[in-house]
Scaffold this motif. Structure first.
Motif, PDB file in Angstrom:
ATOM      1  N   ALA A 192       0.818  -1.217   0.000  1.00  0.00           N
ATOM      2  CA  ALA A 192       0.000   0.000   0.000  1.00  0.00           C
ATOM      3  C   ALA A 192       0.851   1.265   0.000  1.00  0.00           C
ATOM      4  CB  ALA A 192      -0.935   0.009   1.209  1.00  0.00           C
ATOM      5  N   ASN A 193       2.094   1.168   0.474  1.00  0.00           N
ATOM      6  CA  ASN A 193       2.959   2.335   0.603  1.00  0.00           C
ATOM      7  C   ASN A 193       4.133   2.311  -0.369  1.00  0.00           C
ATOM      8  OD1 ASN A 193       2.006   4.021   3.003  1.00  0.00           O
ATOM      9  ND2 ASN A 193       1.875   1.925   3.757  1.00  0.00           N
ATOM     10  N   VAL A 194       4.002   1.578  -1.451  1.00  0.00           N
ATOM     11  CA  VAL A 194       5.105   1.427  -2.386  1.00  0.00           C
ATOM     12  C   VAL A 194       5.591   2.777  -2.927  1.00  0.00           C
ATOM     13  CG1 VAL A 194       3.697   1.014  -4.450  1.00  0.00           C
ATOM     14  CG2 VAL A 194       5.980   0.023  -4.288  1.00  0.00           C
ATOM     15  N   GLU A 195       4.695   3.704  -3.184  1.00  0.00           N
ATOM     16  CA  GLU A 195       5.104   5.010  -3.714  1.00  0.00           C
ATOM     17  C   GLU A 195       5.928   5.782  -2.699  1.00  0.00           C
ATOM     18  OE1 GLU A 195       1.756   7.136  -5.263  1.00  0.00           O
ATOM     19  OE2 GLU A 195       1.187   5.486  -6.586  1.00  0.00           O
ATOM     20  N   ALA A 196       5.516   5.776  -1.436  1.00  0.00           N
ATOM     21  CA  ALA A 196       6.270   6.471  -0.394  1.00  0.00           C
ATOM     22  C   ALA A 196       7.611   5.793  -0.153  1.00  0.00           C
ATOM     23  CB  ALA A 196       5.464   6.520   0.901  1.00  0.00           C
ATOM     24  N   ILE A 197       7.634   4.479  -0.176  1.00  0.00           N
ATOM     25  CA  ILE A 197       8.883   3.742   0.027  1.00  0.00           C
ATOM     26  C   ILE A 197       9.849   4.019  -1.108  1.00  0.00           C
ATOM     27  CG2 ILE A 197       9.880   1.424   0.146  1.00  0.00           C
ATOM     28  CD1 ILE A 197       7.268   0.590   1.627  1.00  0.00           C
ATOM     29  N   ASP A 198       9.344   4.115  -2.325  1.00  0.00           N
ATOM     30  CA  ASP A 198      10.200   4.417  -3.471  1.00  0.00           C
ATOM     31  C   ASP A 198      10.844   5.793  -3.362  1.00  0.00           C
ATOM     32  OD1 ASP A 198       9.838   1.972  -4.652  1.00  0.00           O
ATOM     33  OD2 ASP A 198       8.306   2.667  -6.071  1.00  0.00           O
TER      34      ASP A 198
END
Length: 78
Positions: free
Chosen positions: A40-46
């Motif tokens: 769910a947080n892939v964009e923030a992690i990237d």
């Protein structure tokens, strides 16, 4: 995860040991929730740069499964 699957050199013995240590302390439900959270947080992690840390222009926005809405001053007084 996809990058690790496509590039074998990203998953070496040291990484596997650290990953195993981390996942071994988690209950299967915790691991499942962690994987759902990372998905769910892939964009923030990237947005995180673990190799060349720079001052943030804006902080990544993580979500934690709880919907929150701003409280109006009128609602807070009620």
């Amino acid at each position: 995860l996809q990058a690790m699957q496509e590039n074998d050199w990203l998953l070496n013995e040291g990484i596997a040991q650290i990953t195993d240590q981390f996942t071994s302390i988690l209950h299967k439900n915790q691991l499942s929730k962690f994987l759902l959270w990372t998905d769910a947080n892939v964009e923030a992690i990237d947005q995180l740069d673990h190799v060349q840390v720079q001052p943030l222009q804006g902080a990544p926005l993580f979500t934690f499964g709880v919907e929150t809405t701003p409280v109006d001053d009128d609602e807070a007084k009620s």
